[in-house]
Write an enzyme that holds these catalytic residues in place. Structure first.
Site, PDB file in Angstrom:
ATOM      1  CB  THR A  16      -0.595  -5.020  12.895  1.00 25.16           C
ATOM      2  OG1 THR A  16      -0.258  -5.037  11.526  1.00 25.16           O
ATOM      3  CG2 THR A  16       0.556  -5.593  13.687  1.00 25.16           C
ATOM      4  CG  ASP A  60      -3.540  -6.790   6.032  1.00 27.69           C
ATOM      5  OD1 ASP A  60      -2.505  -7.346   6.412  1.00 27.69           O
ATOM      6  OD2 ASP A  60      -3.551  -5.649   5.515  1.00 27.69           O
ATOM      7  CB  SER A  61      -6.374  -1.914   6.875  1.00 29.24           C
ATOM      8  OG  SER A  61      -5.091  -1.406   6.666  1.00 29.24           O
ATOM      9  CB  SER A  62      -3.580  -4.139   2.291  1.00 25.43           C
ATOM     10  OG  SER A  62      -3.320  -5.248   3.083  1.00 25.43           O
ATOM     11  CB  THR A 168      -0.321  11.084   5.043  1.00 25.14           C
ATOM     12  OG1 THR A 168      -0.788  10.924   3.760  1.00 25.14           O
ATOM     13  CG2 THR A 168       1.128  11.057   5.085  1.00 25.14           C
ATOM     14  CD  GLN A 280       4.043  13.884  -8.225  1.00 25.78           C
ATOM     15  OE1 GLN A 280       5.232  13.726  -7.961  1.00 25.78           O
ATOM     16  NE2 GLN A 280       3.564  13.661  -9.418  1.00 25.78           N
ATOM     17  CB  CYS A 281       4.748  18.540  -1.961  1.00 20.76           C
ATOM     18  SG  CYS A 281       5.748  19.154  -3.309  1.00 20.76           S
TER      19      CYS A 281
END
Ligand code: ASP
Length: 343
Positions: A16, A60-62, A168, A280-281
């Protein structure tokens, strides 16, 4: 390059920060890097020489993949000795993956490599890009007694400098897009730039800088949920060439005690597939054996990801598999912190 000033390399990979709106479609898309610099005349006021380079095809980093990680690492390798610090402009969506990957790929790093980007394009009136970019360059220029203060791969976003492999992406619209739940920020930017020296990574001295470019993508990531079927898990484990699987378990590393599930893991391990247990936490650590529900995992030889992020778990796995570590020492290697990515 003038000798008295520090030399910083600005590496543009897309995202972006350098995008513009296509007036026909209304979509944001990447544009020419040269225009990006025209948008920030403030850079000329900084007390360093800035040179720029871009990856061959800014994205785009995706669309990010290990192929681009090798391209970024190679650009740093080529320019390593000429520059005092590196700032990588990257899309925020997968920035934590790329920055974590680079932390493993760049061995014995003794210069700062700072990833940054923005939630709004640099040409936008309310952009967060300028502060992120300018402070990143300042961090990349920090020296004490002629030596760089930061000697690791970091991520700077919205007034905070983080260890990259602890980050993250947690927010798709807030300027505060990143978090590091299990490790404190390395620096905070306010009226002063406050460096938390005690948390900085201390590299081994005297070892030569080296770039590890072998990454093995034959891995899978499973997020458990109550009701996940045997068919789904079976199909993942029957993937050809599969070498390792990361399982996102519940809480402190707990999972179902159903025999079909545990037997499947046991048989995969006996066939040489590495299994890594991460939580997952967002915060906290896997402690196998803490509850009865994770004790079997420990007994059958599942690897503990401890308090690692999913992003770092994935790229550490690709990196270690790429090193062709003998099967009997893989667990010990994975469970040891290499770049401060786990406790
Ligand atoms: N989709 C963009 C990217 O990751 C989002 C951003 O840069 O913040 O490239």
């Amino acid at each position: 390059m003038a000798s008295s000033k520090l030399n910083i390399l600005l590496l543009y990979t897309g995202g972006t920060i350098g995008m513009v709106k296509d007036f026909k479609t209304g979509y944001l898309k990447t544009f020419n890097f040269k225009n990006l610099l025209d948008q920030i005349p403030e850079l000329q006021q900084l007390d360093c020489n800035i040179e720029t380079v871009a990856t061959e095809n800014p994205i785009d980093s995706s669309d990010m993949s290990p192929k681009y990680w090798v391209e970024i690492a190679t650009l740093i390798e080529i320019h390593y000795h000429r520059f005092d610090g590196f700032v990588i402009l990257h899309g925020s969506d997968t920035m934590s993956y790329t920055a974590s990957a680079l932390s493993f790929m760049l061995e014995n790093l003794n210069k700062p490599v700072i990833f940054t980007g923005s939630q709004l394009p640099i040409g936008d009136l309310r952009t967060d890009a300028k502060e992120n970019l300018i402070t990143s360059i300042q961090v990349a220029s920090l020296k004490q007694n002629g030596k760089p203060i930061v000697t690791e791969v970091c991520l700077y976003f919205e007034y905070k400098l983080y260890r990259a492999n602890r980050t993250t992406k947690l927010n798709a619209e807030n300027f505060q897009a990143f978090a590091s739940f299990n490790y404190p920020p390395l620096a905070e930017s306010g009226v002063h730039l406050k460096i938390n020296n005690e948390h900085l990574f201390k590299p081994k001295s005297g070892e030569n800088f080296k770039v590890n470019k072998r990454l093995d993508k034959n891995i899978a990531l499973i997020k458990l949920f109550p009701g996940i079927t045997q068919n789904v898990i079976n199909s993942i484990f029957s993937t050809p060439h599969l070498k390792a699987v990361i399982i996102e378990t519940y809480g402190a590393g707990n999972c179902s005690t159903k025999s079909w599930f545990l037997n499947l893991l046991k048989s995969a391990i006996s066939q040489g597939i590495h299994i890594i247990n991460i939580t997952q936490c967002s915060a906290g650590s896997v402690i196998m054996g803490h509850y009865e529900t994770s004790n079997t995992l420990k007994k059958i030889g599942v690897i503990s990801g401890k308090d690692i992020t999913t992003e770092a778990a994935v790229v550490k796995l690709m990196h270690l598999l790429g090193q062709h570590i003998p099967a009997n020492t893989f667990k010990t290697n994975y469970e040891a912190a290499i770049r401060g990515e786990m406790q």
